[in-house]
Design a protein around this motif. Sequence first.
Motif, PDB file in Angstrom:
ATOM      1  N   PHE A  51       8.000   6.014   9.627  1.00 56.96           N
ATOM      2  CA  PHE A  51       7.142   7.025  10.250  1.00 56.96           C
ATOM      3  C   PHE A  51       6.763   7.993   9.145  1.00 56.96           C
ATOM      4  O   PHE A  51       7.562   8.811   8.718  1.00 56.96           O
ATOM      5  N   ASP A  52       5.512   7.896   8.662  1.00 59.49           N
ATOM      6  CA  ASP A  52       5.158   8.649   7.465  1.00 59.49           C
ATOM      7  C   ASP A  52       3.804   9.335   7.644  1.00 59.49           C
ATOM      8  O   ASP A  52       3.107   9.140   8.644  1.00 59.49           O
ATOM      9  N   ASN A  53       3.436  10.137   6.618  1.00 57.93           N
ATOM     10  CA  ASN A  53       2.146  10.812   6.629  1.00 57.93           C
ATOM     11  C   ASN A  53       1.006   9.800   6.532  1.00 57.93           C
ATOM     12  O   ASN A  53       1.216   8.623   6.229  1.00 57.93           O
ATOM     13  N   MET A  54      -0.218  10.275   6.746  1.00 56.39           N
ATOM     14  CA  MET A  54      -1.370   9.383   6.664  1.00 56.39           C
ATOM     15  C   MET A  54      -2.485  10.056   5.878  1.00 56.39           C
ATOM     16  O   MET A  54      -2.453  11.268   5.605  1.00 56.39           O
ATOM     17  N   SER A  55      -3.478   9.267   5.511  1.00 49.77           N
ATOM     18  CA  SER A  55      -4.627   9.786   4.780  1.00 49.77           C
ATOM     19  C   SER A  55      -5.606  10.426   5.758  1.00 49.77           C
ATOM     20  O   SER A  55      -5.609  10.147   6.962  1.00 49.77           O
ATOM     21  N   HIS A  56      -6.501  11.251   5.199  1.00 52.20           N
ATOM     22  CA  HIS A  56      -7.502  11.897   6.045  1.00 52.20           C
ATOM     23  C   HIS A  56      -8.499  10.882   6.620  1.00 52.20           C
ATOM     24  O   HIS A  56      -8.853  10.973   7.808  1.00 52.20           O
ATOM     25  N   PRO A  57      -8.968   9.904   5.835  1.00 52.24           N
ATOM     26  CA  PRO A  57      -9.854   8.897   6.433  1.00 52.24           C
ATOM     27  C   PRO A  57      -9.189   8.117   7.567  1.00 52.24           C
ATOM     28  O   PRO A  57      -9.858   7.794   8.562  1.00 52.24           O
TER      29      PRO A  57
END
Length: 816
Positions: free
Chosen positions: A71-77
């Motif tokens: 469960f991690d961060n994601m990119s803006h796109p």
Amino acid sequence: MALTTDVRHAVRLLGRSPVFTATSIVSLALGIGAAATIYSLTDALLFEPTVGVKEPSRVVDIGRANEGSGFDNMSHPMYRNLREHSQTVDVAAVDFGGGPMSLGTDGTSERVIGTMVSGNYFDVLGTRPALGRFFRDDEDRVPGERPVVILSHALWTRRFNSDPTILDRPLRLNNREFAVVGIAEEGFQGSSMIGTDLWVPMAMVQVVRGRPDSSMLDEPRGVWHVAIGRLMPGISMPQAKAELNAVNEAYKKSEPRANQHHTINLAAMGRIPGPVRTPFLAFIGFLFALTGALLAIACSNVAGMLLARAATRRREMATRLAVGAGRGQLIKQLLTETMVLFVAAALVSVPLTYWLVSLLAGSLPALPVVLALEFGVNLRVMLFAFGIALVTGVIFGLAPARHALGADLAPMLHGGNSTVDRKRFRLRNSLVTAQVALSLMLVITAFLFLRSLANAADTDPGFKTANIEIAGVDVSLSGYREQQAVELASRFRARLKAIPGVESVANARMIPLQGSGFGLGSVRVPGVQGDRDDGRFDSDWDVVSPEYFETIGMPIVEGRPFRDSDTVGAPWVAIVSETFVKQAWPGQSGVGRVFMQQVGDDKEREVTIVGVARDAKYRYISSANAPFIYVPMSQQPIPVMEFYVKHAPGRQVAQEIRTVMAQVESNVPIVMLQSFDDAVSLGLLPQKLAAWIAGSVGTIGVFLAALGLYGLMAFLVAQRTKEIAIRMALGASHGDMRAMVLRQAAALGAIGVVIGLVLAGAIGTLAQTLLVGVPPIDPASFGGTALLFLIVLAIAAWTPAKRAAATDPATALRAE
């Protein structure tokens, strides 16, 4: 009415045994209070309602998984694609933890925490403004175009005295004017445990992060924020997850630069963000296990005393049965007595929990962020204390009640059965053994962490921390770009070095032993196979000034340090760690060799090694030596930097540092100012907390285990008076009787020690990532603690053994 009568009768009976009652209540209160203290921390993190969030059960955390796990961060796109195409979730984004910003007024600056959010963030959470409005979607659309800000109610009250006209005035953030469009409702801090002072749209990332472009908004592989979402009415979490993954699969096909292995995970909204939730909850579970063990010891101790009381009351129970009382009625009465005892302990535990919570909160060091947590004793914590009192009261009170009524009581009416029935003591023996095992486990755990802390203090990290203050700044907050940062850093260093008592000043990007790293691209060594699948090397980096190595006492073991001439236009140079050289060129010199630094998707630069620095601990004190690269700030400048100010012993320079840096550039706020020693100690917070809790509960556990063994042996001697008298009448000596009691105590102690060693081995293995230089099964900790326990238990058994040896056979037999 019957219950009231039972309670009154129980109170009268307990009042007749004040020593037993007080000892039991204190023992239980310690266990309940310790467990309630850890629960108060858990409650603040997991169960405290998030102020301002409407229908929180419909709000979810949305994370990026790697092939279904994590469960991690994601990119803006990736976030934008989910938001635009999802029909089941209204998706928003937030930069978890925020970052420092410079709030400037009247020629001065103040460090505040600003959080970037998507335009629909407040709508997704369902909160309402106290004044003004929240962001509109068009204010989060074009990068850098709409500088608007929303203030927290606390900042508005503290800095602007709750002035409603603030909506009509511009605010200067990071040296740029922002329009205040709203004030958040009182108490609202967003969706996480990290507090914030204000919010700005994600489209303003160039201003907040000091970047010359908006690449963070367009890079598919740049994972820098978390997503949240509100489920549409009637939509379940599994339905939403399936739909989001379908949307993500379509996105990966249309965007070849996106990571093709990433999937989407969902979780109920929590103050602990998804990327760190599992290790955080694992640590809380570890603390619960420690305090739960103490509670089990206390309950076992009281249950043992209740068993002893039950044996002495068998004649009373037989008489009451003989006159018509039912067994169920008597068991109910005995359970009521136990419950009164446990409820009284819960009442005593409430003020004890208040004290323990304040003690725990006061023991925490200063943190680099503000936690939006109400860490205290509330109604839920008190209900938890009374709940575990009731549950443990039933569990540990039922056996003594059944024991008092479980056998044929008729002989007791005639004074029979006064000798010992060994089966009758099996449960009590088991309880004492459990106390010994659990308390031994706690003490060994405490010793492991204490030895770990001692090793951490003795471990040479490869640099010196004494007499150094660290002042952190981010010059981009005031509009300075990377090349301008070099000149500004030089001015800062010159003025700081002029402070009386300051010996040297340097700056760097990172602070060691904070658990994090910094990267400037992967590395390729021509002709050498690296540890990655693509043949490259992974390495942490730091950007430093030439004085860095001298200031922190890190020796250059080969080659030279950086020079003022190592600037842009000169050959690219680096200093690497010893381990880097050992892995790339085993047994050879590293000076003069080159490596290729990746600076773009298909672009590299050649970097020449001019020096080799001694290996140092960088992320964690327990980390193994790893490749590390230092580059000069004048060649690879960055706006974020930490100034290391080395001063004479005993000299206090913190306030002078603040004054001097404000004189150099008043619009650049100091993000952090603390000693190097304090900064390093923060990295050992989990070990310190675990050692403090394990040591405290372990000490109490030793006392309770010794008390339990003493109580058992004293009662055993009293019950075996006739047997002892007969043995002595037949020729047994006083020494034989003493040895008999000690042997029985030793058997119980030995069994408990063996079980405790096994449990401690399991705990040590689970916690080995927190141990520094100590194996999970440490012979010194295990052997020393086991020996200590045997000595303590021998002391506890000595008085009953001595009493058995002093028995007068004639007197004892006449009494029978």
